[in-house]
Design an enzyme around this catalytic site. Structure first.
Site, short mmCIF file in Angstrom:
data_model
loop_
_atom_site.label_atom_id
_atom_site.label_comp_id
_atom_site.label_asym_id
_atom_site.label_seq_id
_atom_site.Cartn_x
_atom_site.Cartn_y
_atom_site.Cartn_z
N LYS A 22 0.84 -1.21 0.00
CA LYS A 22 0.00 0.00 0.00
C LYS A 22 0.87 1.26 0.00
O LYS A 22 0.65 2.17 -0.80
CB LYS A 22 -0.90 0.01 1.25
CG LYS A 22 -1.55 1.35 1.54
CD LYS A 22 -2.50 1.30 2.72
CE LYS A 22 -1.88 1.53 4.08
NZ LYS A 22 -1.49 2.93 4.40
N ASN A 23 1.85 1.29 0.92
CA ASN A 23 2.61 2.53 1.10
C ASN A 23 3.66 2.77 0.02
O ASN A 23 4.35 3.79 0.05
CB ASN A 23 3.23 2.57 2.50
CG ASN A 23 2.15 2.76 3.56
OD1 ASN A 23 1.00 3.10 3.24
ND2 ASN A 23 2.49 2.52 4.81
N CYS A 117 -5.42 12.33 13.51
CA CYS A 117 -6.08 11.07 13.18
C CYS A 117 -5.96 10.13 14.37
O CYS A 117 -5.43 10.52 15.41
CB CYS A 117 -5.53 10.45 11.92
SG CYS A 117 -3.94 9.69 12.16
N ARG A 122 -0.07 14.06 13.67
CA ARG A 122 0.42 13.88 12.30
C ARG A 122 0.36 15.15 11.45
O ARG A 122 -0.35 15.21 10.45
CB ARG A 122 -0.34 12.74 11.61
CG ARG A 122 -0.18 11.43 12.36
CD ARG A 122 -0.79 10.29 11.63
NE ARG A 122 0.00 9.85 10.49
CZ ARG A 122 -0.42 8.97 9.59
NH1 ARG A 122 -1.62 8.46 9.68
NH2 ARG A 122 0.35 8.61 8.60
N ASP A 306 4.15 0.35 12.14
CA ASP A 306 2.97 -0.29 11.54
C ASP A 306 2.82 -1.76 11.95
O ASP A 306 1.84 -2.42 11.57
CB ASP A 306 3.02 -0.19 10.00
CG ASP A 306 2.82 1.24 9.53
OD1 ASP A 306 2.32 2.07 10.31
OD2 ASP A 306 3.15 1.54 8.36
N ARG A 398 -8.76 -0.78 4.01
CA ARG A 398 -7.83 0.26 3.55
C ARG A 398 -6.47 -0.34 3.20
O ARG A 398 -5.77 0.22 2.36
CB ARG A 398 -7.62 1.31 4.64
CG ARG A 398 -8.75 2.26 4.82
CD ARG A 398 -8.32 3.42 5.68
NE ARG A 398 -6.99 3.85 5.29
CZ ARG A 398 -6.06 4.34 6.11
NH1 ARG A 398 -6.33 4.49 7.37
NH2 ARG A 398 -4.88 4.69 5.67
N1 EPU Z 1 5.95 14.38 11.32
C1 EPU Z 1 5.87 15.71 11.67
N2 EPU Z 1 5.66 16.62 10.66
C2 EPU Z 1 5.53 16.25 9.36
C3 EPU Z 1 5.61 14.88 9.02
C4 EPU Z 1 5.82 13.96 10.03
O1 EPU Z 1 5.99 16.07 12.83
O2 EPU Z 1 5.36 17.11 8.51
C5 EPU Z 1 6.18 13.37 12.38
C6 EPU Z 1 4.97 12.44 12.55
O3 EPU Z 1 3.98 12.98 13.37
C7 EPU Z 1 5.63 11.20 13.11
C8 EPU Z 1 7.00 11.17 12.39
O4 EPU Z 1 7.21 12.51 11.95
O5 EPU Z 1 5.86 11.37 14.47
C9 EPU Z 1 7.10 10.24 11.21
O6 EPU Z 1 5.94 10.35 10.39
P1 EPU Z 1 5.98 10.12 8.82
O7 EPU Z 1 5.88 11.44 8.14
O8 EPU Z 1 7.14 9.26 8.45
O9 EPU Z 1 4.64 9.35 8.57
P2 EPU Z 1 3.76 9.40 7.25
O10 EPU Z 1 4.64 9.65 6.10
O11 EPU Z 1 2.59 10.29 7.47
C10 EPU Z 1 3.99 6.86 6.63
C11 EPU Z 1 3.06 5.72 6.38
C12 EPU Z 1 2.43 5.30 7.71
C13 EPU Z 1 3.55 4.90 8.67
C14 EPU Z 1 4.54 6.06 8.83
C15 EPU Z 1 5.74 5.72 9.69
C16 EPU Z 1 2.36 6.09 4.11
C17 EPU Z 1 1.27 6.45 3.16
N3 EPU Z 1 2.06 6.12 5.41
O12 EPU Z 1 3.20 7.92 7.18
O13 EPU Z 1 1.60 4.16 7.43
O14 EPU Z 1 3.01 4.56 9.91
O15 EPU Z 1 5.02 6.48 7.54
O16 EPU Z 1 6.42 4.64 9.15
O17 EPU Z 1 3.46 5.77 3.69
C18 EPU Z 1 -0.17 2.64 7.78
O18 EPU Z 1 0.14 2.12 6.70
O19 EPU Z 1 -0.98 2.13 8.59
C19 EPU Z 1 0.46 3.92 8.15
C20 EPU Z 1 -0.04 4.72 9.08
#
Ligand code: EPU
Length: 419
Positions: A22-23, A117, A122, A306, A398
């Site tokens: 998915k990701n 969420c 996030r 995850d 999802r």
């Molecule tokens: N963060 C910030 N600011 C930002 C972006 C991130 O503070 O602008 C923080 C987040 O709150 C978190 C950390 O940085 O504490 C890492 O978050 P990240 O940005 O890596 O998460 P994401 O890109 O929103 C993806 C996956 C998630 C997975 C996370 C961590 C996708 C579409 N989603 O989310 O997947 O948990 O990386 O590995 O790639 C899932 O599949 O169930 C899922 C939630």
């Protein structure tokens, strides 16, 4: 709304074919917005999130066609819209992945700001700060981030305080078409980012540092449509490995990539499972009682957040204490209250959960508030004594391709019913 009913206590034996990630599918689909032409994506999982992304691409002007079970043809010739609405972003946060490609291709984007969420606040401030470094002017209007780069994007240096997966992906997609060179420091290193970099490179992008935390992107003027294959889903793979640990059995997962799960495999061996790794398959066998282990979630190659909920379920079937430290998301323990309803002894203190493994759970009606929490309840139900009913199944839709069918195929007594 549907629910899943599981009669627990059946061992899992046989083979499961792992689907595309998915990701990885979501950013690769977003990348098709970068240039006109017919893009072909293979191994796309059939999920609610991939359907939401297709819906979004269509709204932006792309046309698509499904060919066979898992191949998508996406034609981006007529992409001319630049808005991802609140309705879409609230059902799937990963909709923000269109921000980078739209700014690179059209010089404009309007994307609803995602709210908090079920797993934490996030924010997307890293995405926004990074895009500003690339010359984008950003404003917040009525809950929407509006970005404009009238004179095109300009390379710059982006540093992430914490490695962000979709943040890294958004900046990569913006930077491939920027003038000059962009450097991303403290970039995320998840395999899904490597998958995106390979696709962008085939499209004509010039990117150095794949698999490291420093990515250098030399902007190019033009990209071309390509054919790309989505990597296997490491979180789906991990969920099935953990399910065998909890329920017992002997299962082989095919079409997967065990090298993407170094930390999980190490932990599962410590727990006492027998694991044989191949290049594209992995066999897992439960041979005796489970030992408890401590876990701390970390960015890749650390233990994936995850899989935190699922390994917590596994620990309830061990005998002994296990400390599970969630270091990525501040609120990712929503499964704890549900696992307690099944008889688990778990205490939460800030970002840590202490599991006192009692070696068993009892079936109960449960529900979850996010995708991976729901998966942890499925694992719990498979191994629990008696019947477990899981509601809010749309979370599972999802991210898990044919979960019920795949589990039935290996001996689980599981069915889906209308509520
Ligand atoms: N963060 C910030 N600011 C930002 C972006 C991130 O503070 O602008 C923080 C987040 O709150 C978190 C950390 O940085 O504490 C890492 O978050 P990240 O940005 O890596 O998460 P994401 O890109 O929103 C993806 C996956 C998630 C997975 C996370 C961590 C996708 C579409 N989603 O989310 O997947 O948990 O990386 O590995 O790639 C899932 O599949 O169930 C899922 C939630």
């Amino acid at each position: 709304m549907d629910k899943i009913i599981i009669e627990g206590g059946r061992q899992l034996h046989g083979e499961v074919r792992i689907s595309g990630a998915k990701n990885a599918a979501l950013p690769l689909m977003a990348a098709t917005l970068l240039c006109p032409g017919k893009h072909i994506l293979h191994n796309v999982p059939d999920l609610r999130d991939t359907r939401t992304m297709l819906n979004l691409l269509e709204i932006l002007g792309a046309k698509w066609e499904k060919v066979g079970e898992t191949t998508l043809h996406i034609n981006s010739d007529e992409v001319d819209k630049f808005e991802a609405s609140y309705d879409l972003v609230k059902t799937m946060r990963a909709s923000v992945l269109v921000l980078g490609p739209l700014l690179a291709r059209l010089g404009r984007a309007r994307v609803s700001l995602p709210g908090g969420c079920a797993i934490g606040a996030r924010p997307i401030d890293f995405h926004m700060q990074g895009l500003k470094k690339l010359g984008v002017s950003l404003t917040l209007q009525q809950g929407y981030v509006e970005g404009a780069a009238e004179d095109g994007l300009q390379g710059g240096t982006v540093y992430f305080d914490v490695p962000s997966v979709t943040g890294t992906e958004n900046i990569l997609m913006a930077a491939v078409l920027a003038r000059g060179t962009t450097i991303i420091k403290n970039a995320a290193r998840e395999p899904e980012i490597g998958n995106l970099i390979n696709m962008l490179t085939d499209m004509g992008g010039r990117i150095e540092g794949r698999g490291t935390d420093k990515l250098t992107i030399h902007g190019v003027q033009k990209l071309k449509a390509v054919e790309a294959t989505i990597i296997p889903d490491r979180i789906e793979t991990g969920t099935y490995l953990i399910a065998v640990g909890a329920a017992g059995g002997d299962m082989t997962l095919t079409h997967c990539n065990p090298s993407h799960l170094p930390s999980l495999i190490e932990k599962l061996r410590t727990v006492g499972l027998e694991i044989e790794e191949g290049d594209t398959a992995i066999r897992v066998k439960r041979v005796g009682p489970l030992t408890s282990v401590d876990i701390k979630t970390m960015p890749y190659p650390g233990f994936p957040t995850d899989l935190q909920a699922q390994i917590m379920t596994l620990m309830t079937f061990s005998k002994g204490l296990s400390v599970i430290h969630e270091s990525i998301f501040e609120n990712r323990f929503m499964h704890v209250a549900e696992l307690r309803r099944m008889g688990a002894d778990i205490r939460v203190d800030g970002g840590r959960a202490v599991v006192n493994g009692l070696g068993k759970l009892m079936g109960a009606p449960v529900m979850a508030t996010d995708l991976r929490a729901s998966a942890s309840l499925v694992v719990a139900g498979l191994a629990a004594e008696g019947t477990t009913e899981i509601s809010r199944v749309y979370h599972l839709d999802r991210g898990y391709d044919d979960l019920v069918g795949k589990l039935k195929g290996v001996g689980a007594e599981i069915r889906r019913e209308k509520e």
